[in-house]
Enzyme design. Structure first.
Site, mmCIF file in Angstrom:
data_model
loop_
_atom_site.group_PDB
_atom_site.id
_atom_site.type_symbol
_atom_site.label_atom_id
_atom_site.label_comp_id
_atom_site.label_asym_id
_atom_site.label_seq_id
_atom_site.Cartn_x
_atom_site.Cartn_y
_atom_site.Cartn_z
ATOM 1 N N CYS A 1 14.523 -25.615 63.986
ATOM 2 C CA CYS A 1 15.914 -25.752 63.560
ATOM 3 C C CYS A 1 16.558 -26.975 64.191
ATOM 4 O O CYS A 1 16.195 -27.399 65.282
ATOM 5 C CB CYS A 1 16.704 -24.511 63.955
ATOM 6 S SG CYS A 1 16.010 -22.961 63.374
ATOM 7 N N ARG B 1 12.071 -31.919 61.114
ATOM 8 C CA ARG B 1 11.691 -30.742 61.891
ATOM 9 C C ARG B 1 11.205 -29.599 61.004
ATOM 10 O O ARG B 1 10.546 -28.686 61.481
ATOM 11 C CB ARG B 1 12.897 -30.252 62.711
ATOM 12 C CG ARG B 1 13.217 -31.136 63.902
ATOM 13 C CD ARG B 1 14.537 -30.743 64.533
ATOM 14 N NE ARG B 1 14.630 -31.297 65.877
ATOM 15 C CZ ARG B 1 14.573 -30.566 66.984
ATOM 16 N NH1 ARG B 1 14.412 -29.272 66.909
ATOM 17 N NH2 ARG B 1 14.676 -31.132 68.166
ATOM 18 N N TRP C 1 15.140 -22.992 60.218
ATOM 19 C CA TRP C 1 13.767 -22.589 59.959
ATOM 20 C C TRP C 1 13.709 -21.107 60.281
ATOM 21 O O TRP C 1 13.894 -20.704 61.435
ATOM 22 C CB TRP C 1 12.811 -23.379 60.846
ATOM 23 C CG TRP C 1 11.359 -23.167 60.563
ATOM 24 C CD1 TRP C 1 10.611 -23.755 59.582
ATOM 25 C CD2 TRP C 1 10.463 -22.318 61.293
ATOM 26 N NE1 TRP C 1 9.310 -23.334 59.658
ATOM 27 C CE2 TRP C 1 9.182 -22.446 60.688
ATOM 28 C CE3 TRP C 1 10.613 -21.461 62.385
ATOM 29 C CZ2 TRP C 1 8.067 -21.750 61.155
ATOM 30 C CZ3 TRP C 1 9.510 -20.760 62.842
ATOM 31 C CH2 TRP C 1 8.259 -20.916 62.231
ATOM 32 N N ASN D 1 19.476 -22.464 67.805
ATOM 33 C CA ASN D 1 18.027 -22.627 67.732
ATOM 34 C C ASN D 1 17.390 -21.634 68.684
ATOM 35 O O ASN D 1 17.940 -21.365 69.750
ATOM 36 C CB ASN D 1 17.602 -24.039 68.154
ATOM 37 C CG ASN D 1 18.007 -25.093 67.160
ATOM 38 O OD1 ASN D 1 18.525 -24.796 66.094
ATOM 39 N ND2 ASN D 1 17.776 -26.350 67.509
ATOM 40 N N GLY D 2 16.218 -21.123 68.326
ATOM 41 C CA GLY D 2 15.517 -20.216 69.214
ATOM 42 C C GLY D 2 15.585 -18.780 68.736
ATOM 43 O O GLY D 2 15.893 -18.499 67.575
ATOM 44 N N GLU E 1 -9.451 -30.769 62.824
ATOM 45 C CA GLU E 1 -8.203 -31.461 62.493
ATOM 46 C C GLU E 1 -8.139 -31.812 61.011
ATOM 47 O O GLU E 1 -7.089 -31.691 60.379
ATOM 48 C CB GLU E 1 -8.076 -32.725 63.348
ATOM 49 C CG GLU E 1 -6.971 -33.686 62.949
ATOM 50 C CD GLU E 1 -5.569 -33.112 63.061
ATOM 51 O OE1 GLU E 1 -4.626 -33.790 62.603
ATOM 52 O OE2 GLU E 1 -5.399 -32.004 63.598
ATOM 53 N N LYS F 1 -5.168 -30.565 58.545
ATOM 54 C CA LYS F 1 -4.329 -31.470 57.771
ATOM 55 C C LYS F 1 -4.318 -31.073 56.295
ATOM 56 O O LYS F 1 -3.286 -31.058 55.650
ATOM 57 C CB LYS F 1 -4.825 -32.913 57.901
ATOM 58 C CG LYS F 1 -4.390 -33.616 59.147
ATOM 59 C CD LYS F 1 -2.899 -33.881 59.145
ATOM 60 C CE LYS F 1 -2.389 -34.089 60.560
ATOM 61 N NZ LYS F 1 -2.343 -32.857 61.366
ATOM 62 N N GLU G 1 -2.384 -27.831 55.775
ATOM 63 C CA GLU G 1 -0.966 -27.981 56.097
ATOM 64 C C GLU G 1 -0.159 -28.517 54.914
ATOM 65 O O GLU G 1 0.934 -28.020 54.634
ATOM 66 C CB GLU G 1 -0.788 -28.947 57.281
ATOM 67 C CG GLU G 1 -0.946 -28.329 58.641
ATOM 68 C CD GLU G 1 -0.680 -29.333 59.739
ATOM 69 O OE1 GLU G 1 -0.020 -28.966 60.722
ATOM 70 O OE2 GLU G 1 -1.126 -30.495 59.637
ATOM 71 N N HIS H 1 -25.149 -20.336 61.002
ATOM 72 C CA HIS H 1 -24.813 -19.081 61.684
ATOM 73 C C HIS H 1 -23.674 -18.341 60.990
ATOM 74 O O HIS H 1 -22.944 -17.586 61.643
ATOM 75 C CB HIS H 1 -24.458 -19.362 63.143
ATOM 76 C CG HIS H 1 -25.602 -19.907 63.933
ATOM 77 N ND1 HIS H 1 -26.734 -19.181 64.219
ATOM 78 C CD2 HIS H 1 -25.804 -21.144 64.473
ATOM 79 C CE1 HIS H 1 -27.581 -19.929 64.914
ATOM 80 N NE2 HIS H 1 -27.046 -21.129 65.077
ATOM 81 N N LYS I 1 8.356 -29.222 62.608
ATOM 82 C CA LYS I 1 7.805 -30.317 63.410
ATOM 83 C C LYS I 1 7.736 -29.957 64.891
ATOM 84 O O LYS I 1 6.733 -30.162 65.544
ATOM 85 C CB LYS I 1 8.676 -31.564 63.222
ATOM 86 C CG LYS I 1 8.144 -32.803 63.931
ATOM 87 C CD LYS I 1 6.852 -33.267 63.324
ATOM 88 C CE LYS I 1 6.349 -34.547 63.949
ATOM 89 N NZ LYS I 1 5.014 -34.904 63.461
#
Length: 608
Positions: free
Chosen positions: A2, A27, A75, A99-100, A480, A484, A487, A503, A603
């Site tokens: 947020c 963000r 968010w 925020n939080g 990674e 990506k 995401e 395996h 973000k």
């Protein structure tokens, strides 16, 4: 996550609030809103679900007047993305942004309900506003009511209060989530990020954990967690505003991918001596002879940077390295030896899980180092040593240039460790650094492969599932690359060590599931070729990313090949991040997803 902004200004607040919120869009958010006080002191607000443009459109038809106001991009943590759940939240004369997470909101809500204060939203934030209203109903002044409210809260939060009839008052508080105050001429501003305040002021005060601030246009009064007056420094910041513009690119992510040769060059320059033959750090007191092991902690992409660095520290310096996901680290209560160097890696420097892990290690590790993009961040300020990555502002939610700059700083640390511990002599170190200085040029060559990657990515975008494989220090790059892709394109993807294919994951190989193999021509290449044969023998669609010699050795049967320039093996993880990023980017563009602000992601994750 947020974004918060607050203004006590000399001009209309609404345009300033919206412009500041635009600078916080990176963000990630799902709704936005602002509240202002008009000249008569009347409080009003506007909120909208979705992108900030929806709020801007609403304000055209239903404008808000006044020179004092607060704004927010949300968010969701409690309640769906709806207008009623969007910030600012209001209860009687109180409006606030948050925020939080307020962890005891259910207890507070039950107490308020027993006293006749009913909630109208699903959020924890509304409970804070109602609690403050209840204190004002008892006769407390706004400042005292806010103080009593903050004292009742548990959890992590950043808060900014606005009160009806008080057009020269903002109250801000910080516990866990970041918050900054901007100083102007007869104006004062609040922001969860200095980037938001950059167009209005370059004079910034960062609140410390537990701080509460009472703001007017001509005064800033800060008290610490113990209630004592606190003298927090006013810093002059320099934010390159060009770094937060797209500069002709369709997306911030595209721009930030293309910036990597420059920012990696800047990062290495900051850590090399004038001759470029030795590694220098901001704190010359860091000698790796003082440590017998390293613990590295991070989240998401930064965690994969740590996994890569584990190979470097162990192979180059002979130092054992333990890497942990921050959200798990402190809860398993790991034993810490007195000669441990703890390294915490975070783009924002505000990642809640990483910060909590850092606090667990404080007093246990011999030294704590922060590899961050924002030196003034909470993680930076609470560490013994700050190692900036010099990536500049990264706006795209999916990290690109911050990741490669993290890798650059970490490989420089590993090279210094090798020198400190006698594993690298001066000529060998100089040779390695010479290779590193050539890396930006190699990345430019890798970027030249973009037309080929774009064409392959269009085909990849039609897949439902993708596997990524890599060996050695390239294995974290497989993780990674998969991250990506999922995401920003929402294609399910998984990364595996190539030798693990047989395996279990080989059961997923079929004629429609692409298998992306990241395989520079190194000491492990022949083993990777064997894994490739296993895929092709089962009719798998194999996409090989390698160098020219590797492509020739691989031979026939490969579905697609992307050729990278030759690179020294220890630097391959940095170079091979480029095609992984471009594959994800162009696949997302082909699918038409929101590249810079993918769904459900943020973000800077400032909640646990």
């Amino acid at each position: 996550m947020c974004g918060i902004v607050g203004v006590l200004g000399n001009h209309e607040a609404a345009p300033l609030l919206v412009e500041a919120l635009k600078r916080l869009e990176y963000r990630g958010y799902d709704s936005a809103g602002i509240a202002t006080l008009d000249d008569a002191g009347a409080l009003d607000r506007r909120r909208a679900v979705g992108k900030l443009v929806n709020l801007s459109d609403l304000l055209v038809h239903e404008p808000l007047q006044g020179r004092a106001g607060i704004g927010h991009t949300r968010w969701a943590t409690h309640g769906a993305p709806t207008e009623s759940n969007a910030h600012p939240h209001r209860a009687g004369p109180v409006a606030l942004v948050h925020n939080g997470i307020v962890e005891n909101f259910r207890e507070l809500r039950a107490d308020l309900a027993s006293r006749g204060y009913a909630t109208q939203t699903e959020t924890d934030t509304e409970t804070v506003a109602l609690l403050c209203q209840s204190f004002m109903d008892q006769g407390l002044a706004p400042r005292d009511a806010a103080e009593q409210t903050i004292a009742r809260l548990t959890g992590a939060f950043a808060l900014c209060f606005l009160f009806a009839g008080e057009d020269d008052l903002l109250i801000a508080a910080r516990k866990g989530a970041p918050l900054a105050i901007g100083h102007g001429e007869g104006e004062v501003f609040v922001g969860s990020d200095a980037i938001a305040l950059a167009p209005m002021t370059d004079k910034i005060t960062y609140l410390e954990d537990g701080d509460r601030a009472v703001l007017t246009r001509n005064s800033v009064e800060i008290h610490d967690a113990q209630g004592q007056l606190a003298n927090r420094a006013v810093r002059t910041i320099q934010i390159d505003t060009a770094r937060v513009e797209k500069a002709g690119h369709k997306h911030f992510m595209a721009k930030e991918i293309m910036e990597q040769p420059v920012v990696i060059g800047q990062a290495m320059t900051a850590y090399l001596d004038a001759a470029g033959t030795a590694v220098t750090l901001p704190d010359t007191g860091l000698n790796f002879q003082d440590f017998d092991r390293i613990t590295m902690v991070a989240c998401g992409t930064a965690y994969y940077a740590c996994l890569t660095a584990k190979y470097w520290f162990e192979q180059i310096a002979g130092l054992p390295v333990e890497v942990d996901v921050a959200s798990e680290f402190r809860y398993r209560e790991p034993p810490v030896t007195p000669r441990t160097l703890a390294i915490f890696v975070s783009q924002s420097g505000e990642t809640a899980d990483t910060l909590a892990a850092l606090r667990y290690m404080t007093g246990k590790a011999a030294k704590i180092a922060a590899v961050v993009n924002v030196p003034e961040s909470s993680i930076g300020r609470e560490s013994d040593l700050v190692l900036p990555i010099h990536a500049g502002a990264e706006i795209g939610v999916a990290s690109t240039k911050a990741f490669t700059c993290q890798l650059t700083v970490l490989v420089l640390l590993a090279l210094k460790a090798g020198r400190d511990l006698g594993r690298l002599d001066a000529p060998t170190l100089a040779d390695r650094l010479s290779d590193l200085r050539a890396l930006p040029g190699l990345i430019n060559l890798a970027l030249d492969a973009q037309p080929t990657i774009r064409a392959v990515a269009r085909q990849l975008s039609e897949a439902r599932d993708v596997l990524f494989l890599g060996r050695g220090a390239i294995y974290p790059l497989a993780l990674e690359g998969a991250l990506k892709l999922k995401e920003i394109s929402y294609i399910h993807a998984e990364g595996y060590a190539s030798g693990e294919l047989k395996h279990g994951p080989i059961a997923l190989v079929d004629k429609v599931t692409p298998v992306v193999v990241l395989a520079p021509r190194d000491a492990l290449f022949e083993k990777t070729v064997s894994n490739m044969q296993e895929v092709m023998a089962r009719g798998g669609k194999l996409l090989l990313i390698t160098d020219a010699e590797g492509a020739e050795i691989a031979g026939e049967g490969v579905w697609q090949t992307i050729v990278m320039p030759d690179v020294p093996a220890f630097l391959a993880p940095i170079l091979y991040a480029i095609p992984a990023q471009l594959l994800a980017y162009h696949a997302a563009v082909a699918k038409g997803t929101d590249v810079d602000q993918p769904r459900n992601l943020a973000k800077s994750v400032t909640v646990e």
